[in-house]
Write a protein that holds these residues in place. Structure first.
Motif, mmCIF file in Angstrom:
data_model
loop_
_atom_site.group_PDB
_atom_site.id
_atom_site.type_symbol
_atom_site.label_atom_id
_atom_site.label_comp_id
_atom_site.label_asym_id
_atom_site.label_seq_id
_atom_site.Cartn_x
_atom_site.Cartn_y
_atom_site.Cartn_z
ATOM 1 N N PRO A 67 -3.763 5.987 15.868
ATOM 2 C CA PRO A 67 -2.842 6.337 14.972
ATOM 3 C C PRO A 67 -2.513 7.978 14.986
ATOM 4 N N GLN A 68 -1.280 8.253 14.563
ATOM 5 C CA GLN A 68 -0.941 9.753 14.445
ATOM 6 C C GLN A 68 -2.126 10.370 13.645
ATOM 7 N N GLN A 69 -2.353 9.766 12.666
ATOM 8 C CA GLN A 69 -3.567 10.622 11.732
ATOM 9 C C GLN A 69 -4.826 9.701 11.696
ATOM 10 N N GLY A 106 11.534 11.875 20.129
ATOM 11 C CA GLY A 106 12.402 11.964 19.258
ATOM 12 C C GLY A 106 12.034 12.972 17.980
ATOM 13 N N PRO A 107 13.022 13.635 17.321
ATOM 14 C CA PRO A 107 12.511 14.507 16.278
ATOM 15 C C PRO A 107 11.798 13.630 15.238
ATOM 16 N N SER A 108 11.103 14.507 14.400
ATOM 17 C CA SER A 108 10.348 13.997 13.264
ATOM 18 C C SER A 108 11.027 13.179 12.392
ATOM 19 N N GLY A 109 10.649 12.039 12.115
ATOM 20 C CA GLY A 109 11.376 11.019 10.967
ATOM 21 C C GLY A 109 12.452 10.234 11.957
ATOM 22 N N ALA A 110 12.336 10.271 13.212
ATOM 23 C CA ALA A 110 13.412 9.361 13.987
ATOM 24 C C ALA A 110 12.858 8.075 13.950
ATOM 25 N N GLY A 111 11.855 7.535 13.685
ATOM 26 C CA GLY A 111 11.676 6.208 13.524
ATOM 27 C C GLY A 111 10.542 5.800 14.717
ATOM 28 N N LYS A 112 9.924 6.591 15.460
ATOM 29 C CA LYS A 112 9.017 6.300 16.429
ATOM 30 C C LYS A 112 7.792 5.476 15.912
ATOM 31 N N SER A 113 7.124 6.066 14.876
ATOM 32 C CA SER A 113 5.981 5.342 13.994
ATOM 33 C C SER A 113 6.473 3.967 13.475
ATOM 34 N N THR A 114 7.768 4.032 13.217
ATOM 35 C CA THR A 114 8.027 2.619 12.332
ATOM 36 C C THR A 114 8.181 1.629 13.537
ATOM 37 N N VAL A 115 8.684 2.090 14.872
ATOM 38 C CA VAL A 115 8.752 0.974 15.921
ATOM 39 C C VAL A 115 7.289 0.465 16.170
ATOM 40 N N HIS A 137 14.532 -1.163 6.866
ATOM 41 C CA HIS A 137 14.406 0.069 6.073
ATOM 42 C C HIS A 137 13.399 -0.194 5.160
ATOM 43 N N TYR A 138 12.612 0.938 4.832
ATOM 44 C CA TYR A 138 11.648 0.793 3.955
ATOM 45 C C TYR A 138 12.027 0.485 2.553
ATOM 46 N N PRO A 139 11.252 -0.237 1.891
ATOM 47 C CA PRO A 139 11.608 -0.689 0.463
ATOM 48 C C PRO A 139 12.059 0.361 -0.398
ATOM 49 N N GLN A 140 11.340 1.650 -0.283
ATOM 50 C CA GLN A 140 11.533 2.860 -1.177
ATOM 51 C C GLN A 140 12.814 3.399 -0.967
ATOM 52 N N HIS A 141 13.649 3.073 0.285
ATOM 53 C CA HIS A 141 14.855 3.709 0.614
ATOM 54 C C HIS A 141 15.803 2.608 1.019
ATOM 55 N N PRO A 142 16.332 1.817 0.417
ATOM 56 C CA PRO A 142 17.296 0.711 0.703
ATOM 57 C C PRO A 142 18.446 0.856 1.405
ATOM 58 N N PRO A 162 18.452 3.075 6.534
ATOM 59 C CA PRO A 162 17.494 2.475 7.680
ATOM 60 C C PRO A 162 16.807 3.351 8.302
ATOM 61 N N ALA A 163 15.682 2.869 8.671
ATOM 62 C CA ALA A 163 14.656 3.905 9.541
ATOM 63 C C ALA A 163 15.214 3.370 11.011
ATOM 64 N N LEU A 164 15.291 2.073 11.172
ATOM 65 C CA LEU A 164 15.767 1.354 12.399
ATOM 66 C C LEU A 164 17.138 0.957 12.199
ATOM 67 N N HIS A 166 0.889 -1.170 0.023
ATOM 68 C CA HIS A 166 0.049 -0.015 -0.100
ATOM 69 C C HIS A 166 0.831 1.266 0.096
ATOM 70 N N ASP A 167 2.037 1.068 0.353
ATOM 71 C CA ASP A 167 3.142 2.285 0.265
ATOM 72 C C ASP A 167 3.502 2.637 -1.356
ATOM 73 N N ARG A 168 3.494 1.398 -2.044
ATOM 74 C CA ARG A 168 3.880 1.463 -3.178
ATOM 75 C C ARG A 168 2.796 1.978 -4.116
HETATM 76 N N1 ATP Z 1 5.709 4.390 4.536
HETATM 77 C C1 ATP Z 1 6.952 4.684 4.625
HETATM 78 N N2 ATP Z 1 7.578 4.612 3.388
HETATM 79 C C2 ATP Z 1 9.063 4.979 3.241
HETATM 80 N N3 ATP Z 1 9.694 5.549 4.168
HETATM 81 C C3 ATP Z 1 8.806 6.086 5.298
HETATM 82 C C4 ATP Z 1 7.649 5.516 5.553
HETATM 83 N N4 ATP Z 1 7.252 5.599 6.754
HETATM 84 C C5 ATP Z 1 8.251 6.300 7.290
HETATM 85 N N5 ATP Z 1 9.301 6.439 6.462
HETATM 86 C C6 ATP Z 1 10.767 7.056 6.708
HETATM 87 O O1 ATP Z 1 11.261 6.338 7.892
HETATM 88 C C7 ATP Z 1 12.021 7.329 8.756
HETATM 89 C C8 ATP Z 1 11.315 7.065 9.880
HETATM 90 O O2 ATP Z 1 9.878 7.644 9.820
HETATM 91 P P1 ATP Z 1 8.781 7.413 11.210
HETATM 92 O O3 ATP Z 1 7.365 7.952 10.473
HETATM 93 O O4 ATP Z 1 9.041 6.139 11.991
HETATM 94 O O5 ATP Z 1 9.352 8.675 12.032
HETATM 95 P P2 ATP Z 1 8.710 9.290 13.383
HETATM 96 O O6 ATP Z 1 9.547 9.277 14.570
HETATM 97 O O7 ATP Z 1 7.350 8.626 13.828
HETATM 98 O O8 ATP Z 1 8.101 10.715 12.852
HETATM 99 P P3 ATP Z 1 7.222 11.823 13.258
HETATM 100 O O9 ATP Z 1 7.355 12.341 14.673
HETATM 101 O O10 ATP Z 1 7.049 12.701 12.332
HETATM 102 O O11 ATP Z 1 5.879 11.082 13.258
HETATM 103 C C9 ATP Z 1 11.782 8.550 7.899
HETATM 104 O O12 ATP Z 1 12.736 8.902 7.441
HETATM 105 C C10 ATP Z 1 10.558 8.501 7.101
HETATM 106 O O13 ATP Z 1 10.853 9.135 5.798
#
Ligand code: ATP
Ligand code: MG
Length: 470
Positions: free
Chosen positions: A430-432, A383-392, A356-361, A364-366, A119-121
């Motif tokens: 969820p965040q949104q 952590g700052p935006s993009g730190a990877g919190k949602s990814t966890v 790492h997300y498939p789009q960004h080989p 690594p997000a973590l 669904h990301d793709r």
């Molecule tokens: N669906 C996705 N597809 C590709 N890359 C993603 C996706 N979701 C997040 N990323 C990338 O992974 C990294 C971590 O993102 P993540 O959403 O986990 O950060 P976050 O800490 O939750 O940020 P925020 O505080 O903005 O919510 C970022 O570099 C982001 O660009």
């Protein structure tokens, strides 16, 4: 939903992808049989009309008693034709509706089960377009195109045979015209399929754009970009019309060429037949019968030319749908999923997780992420935006699998359990947040469909949403 469509074989001809429809059609055997029966009767009635007309011309105008009989017969044939045609239309249209609804349901269930990576793709607007525009195309194909194709095919063969029965010499002439007419159809078909796929793709592009902007209409309005977005959508539509124009143009030429050739041949044959009648080699009624068969056959060849092109279009649509149906989820339950304790005690462990997300080989997000949360513990990730919190959280819910390391709950690796059982035991805000187009109660119940009214109220009160919902 037990039959799954066979694997696609791309090397099959242009129409090959329509084969994947068969499992869906097969489920409605009764309708299929009823339709074919009605088709047989209506074709027989159509083909018997010209003989009735010959009777009328050769005998009807001379004898007094016979004329009543001839016309009565003609009327009976017409009534049979009418009833069979209505039945044919009814059964095949209903078949089309049922098949498309089955197809849509299967596609939807399939899409909704695909993993987050898919669904990301794929943008949701495009998927919705597959679900609606392509399925719609197939509805018209089953409900009318295949029906017309089969009917015309039967009529062409039937009228051709009857032409030979009526006058072998004239029929031989006609036989030269038909292959001539089929040639441009076959030549045009290949080009048409390509143009058709391109045209559907452009419609999907425009739909995606509209879905995106309508989904973020506040952002568009906040920037006063209504005119800009209107322009962008208009441009996308223009491209789709230009693409469609190529397809329509090809189709128009193919149809025109076929008609000219078929009717050209008929005129030639008629001219020769007229001489036969003048010289007394043929009765006027037989020539009349021949003309009618030639008209019926010729008309059916024209109809075939038209629906052949439609079929190409539908094959394009079905091709895209089967591609989606073939898509395998990247995250699946193991063959023998381990049971999860219910309820979980809530111990969470991340061991050296790399993802790492498939789009960004390369990014690594973590990277070597460790975390240990004991049962009952409350943990905040900061952590700052993009730190990877949602990814966890995504990893914990197993929306994605890590490239290295492991995630476990209660000491069980999340890859060894059924993702659905795992997710059932996790409540996520969820965040949104998304609100579904249903009542507030339905939205609250989304996490547990069988929750009682009292539990529902308690949840609303706990979220301090009690006041504004009422
Ligand atoms: N669906 C996705 N597809 C590709 N890359 C993603 C996706 N979701 C997040 N990323 C990338 O992974 C990294 C971590 O993102 P993540 O959403 O986990 O950060 P976050 O800490 O939750 O940020 P925020 O505080 O903005 O919510 C970022 O570099 C982001 O660009
Ligand atoms: Mg986040």
């Amino acid at each position: 939903m037990n039959d799954s469509p066979p694997a696609p074989r791309r090397s099959l001809g242009q129409l090959g992808s329509l084969r994947t429809l068969w499992p869906f059609v097969r489920r409605h055997r009764g309708l299929l049989a009823a339709w074919l029966a009605a088709l047989a009767i209506s074709s027989a009635a159509t083909l018997s009309l010209p003989t009735a007309v010959r009777q009328m011309i050769d005998h009807g105008f001379s004898g007094g008693g016979q004329i009543n009989q001839a016309f009565a017969l003609l009327f009976v044939v017409a009534v049979v034709l009418a009833i069979a045609t209505a039945a044919r239309f009814f059964f095949v249209s209903l078949l089309g509706e049922k098949v498309v609804s089955d197809l849509r349901r299967q596609l939807y269930v399939h899409l909704i089960g695909l993993d987050a990576g898919f669904h990301d793709r794929n943008r949701s607007g495009e998927l919705v377009s597959r679900l609606s525009a392509d399925s719609e195309l197939l509805r018209s194909v089953i409900g009318s195109t295949i029906s017309v194709a089969l009917r015309s095919g039967v009529t062409v063969i039937g009228s051709l045979s009857m032409l030979f029965v009526t006058s072998p010499r004239l029929a031989a002439f006609a036989l030269i015209g038909i292959p001539l007419a089929v040639l441009p159809i076959v030549l045009g078909a290949r080009r048409l399929q390509k143009a058709s796929r391109a045209s559907q793709d452009r419609i999907a592009d425009a739909n995606t754009l509209a879905a995106e902007t309508l989904g973020a209409v506040r952002t568009v309005q906040a920037h006063a970009r209504e005119t800009y977005e209107g322009g962008r959508f208009g441009a996308a539509l223009d491209v789709s019309v230009r693409t469609a124009r190529r397809r329509i143009g090809t189709q128009a030429w193919v149809t025109a060429a076929a008609i000219v050739l078929v009717f050209g041949a008929i005129v030639l044959v008629l001219w020769s037949g007229a001489h036969d009648v003048i010289d007394g080699r043929m009765t006027p009624g037989t020539l009349g019968q021949f003309v009618l068969y030639a008209l019926i056959g010729g008309g059916s060849v024209g109809a075939l030319a038209e629906v052949w092109n439609e079929l190409q279009r539908a094959a394009g649509g079905m091709g895209r749908i089967s591609e989606l149906l073939q898509e395998q989820p990247g995250v699946t339950a193991p063959a023998q999923p381990l049971p999860l304790p219910v309820p979980l005690s809530g111990e969470i462990r991340f061991d050296n997780v790399v993802f790492h997300y498939p789009q960004h080989p390369g990014l690594p997000a973590l990277d070597g992420f460790d975390l240990h949360v004991r049962p009952g513990e409350t943990v905040a990730l900061v952590g700052p935006s993009g730190a990877g919190k949602s990814t966890v959280l995504s990893m914990l819910l197993r929306f994605h699998d890590p490239q290295a390391g492991a995630v476990s709950v209660d000491g069980i690796d999340v890859r060894t359990v059924d993702p659905a059982r795992l997710r059932e035991q996790i409540a996520l805000v969820p965040q949104q947040p998304a609100l579904f187009a249903a009542s507030a109660a339905d939205n609250i119940r989304y996490g547990r469909l069988q929750a009682s009214d009292a539990e529902l109220e308690a949840a609303a009160r706990a979220a301090e949403a009690d006041d504004f919902i009422r």
